[in-house]
Every structure is written in structure tokens, then in C-alpha cells.
Design an enzyme around this catalytic site. Structure first.
Site, PDB file in Angstrom:
ATOM      1  N   GLU A  16       0.823  -1.207   0.000  1.00 50.33           N
ATOM      2  CA  GLU A  16       0.000   0.000   0.000  1.00 50.33           C
ATOM      3  C   GLU A  16       0.859   1.259   0.000  1.00 50.33           C
ATOM      4  O   GLU A  16       0.583   2.235  -0.710  1.00 50.33           O
ATOM      5  CB  GLU A  16      -0.917   0.006   1.229  1.00 50.33           C
ATOM      6  CG  GLU A  16      -1.802  -1.229   1.372  1.00 50.33           C
ATOM      7  CD  GLU A  16      -1.182  -2.295   2.252  1.00 50.33           C
ATOM      8  OE1 GLU A  16      -1.897  -2.845   3.100  1.00 50.33           O
ATOM      9  OE2 GLU A  16       0.033  -2.587   2.092  1.00 50.33           O
ATOM     10  N   CYS A  46      -2.262  -3.500   7.525  1.00 43.48           N
ATOM     11  CA  CYS A  46      -1.852  -3.652   8.916  1.00 43.48           C
ATOM     12  C   CYS A  46      -2.178  -2.393   9.715  1.00 43.48           C
ATOM     13  O   CYS A  46      -2.255  -1.294   9.187  1.00 43.48           O
ATOM     14  CB  CYS A  46      -0.358  -3.966   9.004  1.00 43.48           C
ATOM     15  SG  CYS A  46       0.714  -2.614   8.507  1.00 43.48           S
ATOM     16  N   CYS A 104       0.007   0.674   8.054  1.00 43.91           N
ATOM     17  CA  CYS A 104      -0.447   1.107   6.726  1.00 43.91           C
ATOM     18  C   CYS A 104      -1.766   1.875   6.805  1.00 43.91           C
ATOM     19  O   CYS A 104      -2.011   2.791   6.014  1.00 43.91           O
ATOM     20  CB  CYS A 104      -0.603  -0.103   5.806  1.00 43.91           C
ATOM     21  SG  CYS A 104       0.976  -0.832   5.308  1.00 43.91           S
ATOM     22  N   SER A 134      21.097 -42.576  -6.217  1.00 40.31           N
ATOM     23  CA  SER A 134      19.972 -41.664  -6.432  1.00 40.31           C
ATOM     24  C   SER A 134      20.362 -40.390  -7.167  1.00 40.31           C
ATOM     25  O   SER A 134      19.506 -39.549  -7.440  1.00 40.31           O
ATOM     26  CB  SER A 134      19.350 -41.274  -5.079  1.00 40.31           C
ATOM     27  OG  SER A 134      20.290 -40.585  -4.279  1.00 40.31           O
ATOM     28  N   TRP A 191      21.844 -38.771 -10.600  1.00 41.35           N
ATOM     29  CA  TRP A 191      20.662 -37.931 -10.388  1.00 41.35           C
ATOM     30  C   TRP A 191      19.479 -38.589 -11.091  1.00 41.35           C
ATOM     31  O   TRP A 191      19.585 -38.950 -12.256  1.00 41.35           O
ATOM     32  CB  TRP A 191      20.871 -36.525 -10.920  1.00 41.35           C
ATOM     33  CG  TRP A 191      21.959 -35.794 -10.230  1.00 41.35           C
ATOM     34  CD1 TRP A 191      23.249 -35.661 -10.613  1.00 41.35           C
ATOM     35  CD2 TRP A 191      21.827 -35.086  -9.001  1.00 41.35           C
ATOM     36  NE1 TRP A 191      23.938 -34.892  -9.721  1.00 41.35           N
ATOM     37  CE2 TRP A 191      23.078 -34.525  -8.716  1.00 41.35           C
ATOM     38  CE3 TRP A 191      20.764 -34.857  -8.118  1.00 41.35           C
ATOM     39  CZ2 TRP A 191      23.315 -33.760  -7.583  1.00 41.35           C
ATOM     40  CZ3 TRP A 191      21.001 -34.094  -7.003  1.00 41.35           C
ATOM     41  CH2 TRP A 191      22.253 -33.555  -6.737  1.00 41.35           C
ATOM     42  N   ARG A 205      13.796 -24.338  -2.676  1.00 43.38           N
ATOM     43  CA  ARG A 205      14.505 -23.949  -1.455  1.00 43.38           C
ATOM     44  C   ARG A 205      14.436 -22.437  -1.244  1.00 43.38           C
ATOM     45  O   ARG A 205      14.321 -21.968  -0.115  1.00 43.38           O
ATOM     46  CB  ARG A 205      15.962 -24.411  -1.515  1.00 43.38           C
ATOM     47  CG  ARG A 205      16.116 -25.917  -1.431  1.00 43.38           C
ATOM     48  CD  ARG A 205      17.566 -26.328  -1.303  1.00 43.38           C
ATOM     49  NE  ARG A 205      17.704 -27.781  -1.270  1.00 43.38           N
ATOM     50  CZ  ARG A 205      18.844 -28.423  -1.057  1.00 43.38           C
ATOM     51  NH1 ARG A 205      19.956 -27.726  -0.848  1.00 43.38           N
ATOM     52  NH2 ARG A 205      18.883 -29.738  -1.049  1.00 43.38           N
ATOM     53  N   LEU A 224      22.460 -28.834   2.111  1.00 41.96           N
ATOM     54  CA  LEU A 224      21.120 -28.291   2.356  1.00 41.96           C
ATOM     55  C   LEU A 224      21.091 -26.764   2.278  1.00 41.96           C
ATOM     56  O   LEU A 224      20.395 -26.111   3.053  1.00 41.96           O
ATOM     57  CB  LEU A 224      20.581 -28.752   3.719  1.00 41.96           C
ATOM     58  CG  LEU A 224      20.498 -30.273   3.923  1.00 41.96           C
ATOM     59  CD1 LEU A 224      20.003 -30.584   5.329  1.00 41.96           C
ATOM     60  CD2 LEU A 224      19.610 -30.931   2.885  1.00 41.96           C
ATOM     61  N   GLU A 245      12.590 -32.772   2.627  1.00 41.60           N
ATOM     62  CA  GLU A 245      13.209 -33.458   1.499  1.00 41.60           C
ATOM     63  C   GLU A 245      13.493 -34.933   1.769  1.00 41.60           C
ATOM     64  O   GLU A 245      14.084 -35.604   0.936  1.00 41.60           O
ATOM     65  CB  GLU A 245      14.494 -32.730   1.090  1.00 41.60           C
ATOM     66  CG  GLU A 245      14.244 -31.408   0.380  1.00 41.60           C
ATOM     67  CD  GLU A 245      15.425 -30.969  -0.480  1.00 41.60           C
ATOM     68  OE1 GLU A 245      16.496 -31.605  -0.409  1.00 41.60           O
ATOM     69  OE2 GLU A 245      15.265 -29.979  -1.219  1.00 41.60           O
TER      70      GLU A 245
END
Length: 382
Positions: free
Chosen positions: A56, A83, A92, A176, A178, A192, A212, A297
Site C-alpha cells: 500500500e 496492517c 499502513c 539416487s 541424479w 529452497r 542443504l 526433502e
């Protein structure tokens, strides 16, 4: 006053603008705003970054920069209730009232206890007409993590995995990398960026030694990395400790020297003792720490723990055009699983897209949107 087609069109535009903040504004919601007068757009805005102007205010400042006009008598469209409290920025609603806005049209209220209809009430007290409605379900889905955290007291949980066409996440030998294509892996990196935290089990740490981390150039900072490790098997030399950023390890293991050695592995490592490492309890604790969203994951035991507990809101799946086969090859979900079909987790119809040869599926757990739409409610318009 009911909304007309023009109102709905401008609210849809707010959602489009709000999406520009994806991955950049959490723990705040994604919000877009449009200012109009007699159907003509005066200015648009959106929330761009945490600590920056809300949507806003962004729109109002764009009008202020134009000496030829102002916002008096204008209509403000915004996808979330403005808000009315001091946070990183002033309220706001005060700026809206000061600007002489005549009408505010919004998709739904903000369930945050600091707002929860009080923003609308302040506008009505100031003589501003307030109308609520339009694309409510799409607005709720856009800010599902924020609304889940504020109304349910836990982070919104996404279960993510990559698998072959026959549902395997690794070969019988554990290979695994890829399964997915390079484009599928880029999709995983973007996921992510859109989450506040990422979670794996200790089995994944031992088998894959993942870092990670966020790896996109547009990443907004460190992701909180979470490991569920009931027996505290995570080694102090794990790769995830070599990266900057917080690491939370949830364990049931009795307090001994392993706790100290892990906490010494990095300046922001914390070992959290639990009577039982349960998905819902973890989701609530992460919310208590100011997070809105969690990307789970795996591996298979962890995914099944969240599924069977009903502690998830959506799934994100990359299906590669491979057939691995074999009863000993790992499946996406391990554990015991559902005994009867009626006990299986139900999903809404998935959205389907492509990444090179991979198929990407995104689906909500059935009933998630209904619960949140009820939670945000619709206060009476005036």
C-alpha cells in the site's frame, strides 16, 4: 457493497503484483496494491523485501512522486487486510487515512492477532468504505505459509521428492544422483528459495552428506536447516556444518558428550531435546521461532512420518522418465503406510508442468484451502 467485475479484475492484478515478492519477503506475506480513480489506474505497488515499504505504501509513494495527482477520493485494491500495528514499518492504515482514500477493496482479512479485522475497523471508523471478497481462494493459496503460521500456529509444510516413473527414489544399491534432469534440479533449487527451512532425517545425512543450502543467485539469505535425529547419529564432520547459517537438530537422545560436540561444530548449531521427535511438534516449534514454511526433502521414513501424521499442506514432486524396478529399491514413502485406501492421504487435483523430460507435480492436501478460508473469514463490509 458487492464487488463488480472491475473490482475483481483489479484484485487479480494485486495477486499478480504480489507474486513478485515470492522468495523475498518471508516472514511477511506477499502483497500487491493498485490505486484507481474512476476506473483509471493511478499507481501500483508490491511488497519487495522484509523491512521495506508494504504494498500500500509502495503504491502511495509512487503517487506522491507524481506532482500531477494525489490519492484523495481514490480506491485502493489490496489482497490482504492493511496492517494497523507498528512492526518493522509504521501502520499502513494510518497512511491510507491520511492520503484521503475513499474506498478499500480487499480479498480477505489478516488472521495475525495483531490485525485480525482491526485494520478494517480502523478504516471504517475513518469513514472509508471497505469491501471484502473476490478471488479469496487464490489469495489464500498465494500466502498459504503466512496464513498457516498465523492461524494454525505451525509452519506450512511441503513434502518434496524426485522419483522414477515407477515411484522409486533410488536403486536397490542406493544410487539416487541424479534421477531428475538438470532442469528438474533447478526446480528443486527454486523450491529452497521459496521456503524458510529445509528438513531431512539423520539417515539422509549419513547416506548423502548434503549441505542443504540455497544455491540460487537470487537467494535472500541462509535457509534454516533442520535434522530429525532421534538417536543423535549426525557426525560433527557432516558437510552441513561447513556452511554458514543455522542448523537445528531435534533428538530424543539423552544428554551426553555428543550434544556438546555437535553444538561446537558451528556457531549457529543447536541441539533441541524432545521427549518425542514428532512432525507436528517440530512444525510448531519452527513457527514459534518465527518461520512460516518448511520443505521436507526426506528420506522415505521422514516423508512417511509427516504424511501419516497429517503434518503437511502440499507436495512437490519431480517424476523422471525412468523405470528402476525392484522390491528392494527405495520408494518415496517408507514405514508402514496406510492399511486401507480410506486412510490414504487425499490431495487436490495437481498442477502439472514440465522441466525438460521430467514432469513436475504440485498439489495441496485436500481441505487445506477450506480450513484457511474459514480461518481468515470475511468481516462485514461497510
Amino acid at each position: 457493497m458487492p464487488l463488480d467485475d472491475s473490482d475483481r479484475r483489479f484484485l487479480e492484478r494485486c495477486l499478480t503484483l504480489a507474486r513478485r515478492g515470492r522468495g523475498r519477503v518471508s516472514p511477511n506475506p506477499m502483497v500487491g496494491a493498485v490505486l484507481t480513480r474512476r476506473g483509471e489506474v493511478l499507481a501500483e505497488g508490491h511488497h519487495r523485501r522484509v523491512g521495506g515499504p508494504h504494498a500500500e505504501i509502495d503504491a502511495l509513494e509512487r503517487i506522491a512522486a507524481n506532482d500531477a495527482t494525489d490519492a484523495r477520493g481514490a480506491t485502493l485494491y489490496v489482497n490482504l487486510e492493511p496492517c494497523c500495528h507498528h512492526g518493522r514499518t509504521p501502520p499502513c492504515v494510518d497512511r491510507i487515512v491520511e492520503a484521503g482514500i475513499a474506498r478499500v477493496v480487499c480479498c480477505h482479512r489478516d488472521p495475525d492477532p495483531k490485525v485480525a479485522g482491526a485494520g478494517f475497523a480502523r478504516l471504517v471508523e475513518a469513514g472509508i468504505e471497505v469491501a471484502v471478497g473476490g478471488p479469496v481462494r487464490r489469495a489464500v493459496e498465494l500466502n498459504l505459509p503466512f496464513l498457516t503460521a498465523r492461524s494454525l500456529g505451525r509452519v506450512a509444510v511441503t513434502l518434496k521428492w524426485a522419483m522414477s516413473l515407477d515411484g522409486k527414489i533410488a536403486t536397490r544399491g542406493g544410487d539416487s544422483q541424479w534421477i531428475s534432469s538438470p532442469a528438474g534440479r533447478r526446480w528443486a533449487v527454486r523450491l529452497r528459495d521459496e521456503h524458510d527451512a529445509i528438513l531431512v532425517g539423520s539417515g539422509t545425512v549419513l547416506a548423502d552428506d548434503p549441505r542443504l543450502t540455497r544455491r540460487s543467485p537470487r537467494s535472500r539469505g541462509d535457509i534454516v536447516r533442520v535434522v530429525l535425529d532421534r538417536r543423535l547419529r549426525t557426525p560433527p564432520g557432516a558437510a552441513l556444518f561447513a556452511e554458514a547459517g543455522p542448523v537445528l537438530i531435534f533428538t530424543e537422545a539423552p544428554h551426553d558428550g555428543r550434544h556438546e560436540s555437535l553444538q561446537a561444530a558451528g556457531p549457529r548449531v543447536e541441539v533441541i531435546m524432545c521427549q518425542a521427535v514428532e512432525p507436528l511438534a517440530v512444525a510448531r516449534e519452527l513457527c514459534r521461532r518465527g518461520l512460516n514454511s518448511l520443505l521436507v526433502e526426506g528420506g522415505g521414513e521422514i516423508l512417511e512420518a509427516f504424511r501419516s501424521a497429517g503434518a503437511f499442506d502440499r507436495v512437490a514432486v519431480c517424476v523422471a522418465p525412468r523405470l528402476i524396478g525392484g522390491r528392494e529399491a527405495a520408494s518415496a514413502f517408507a514405514g508402514v503406510g496406510a492399511e486401507r485406501l480410506e486412510d490414504a492421504s487425499r490431495l487436490a487435483a495437481p498442477r502439472v508442468s514440465r522441466a525438460e523430460g521430467d514432469v513436475l507435480l504440485h498439489a495441496l492436501r485436500r481441505g487445506v484451502l477450506d480450513d484457511l478460508v474459514r480461518a481468515v473469514g470475511e468481516p462485514a463490509a461497510s
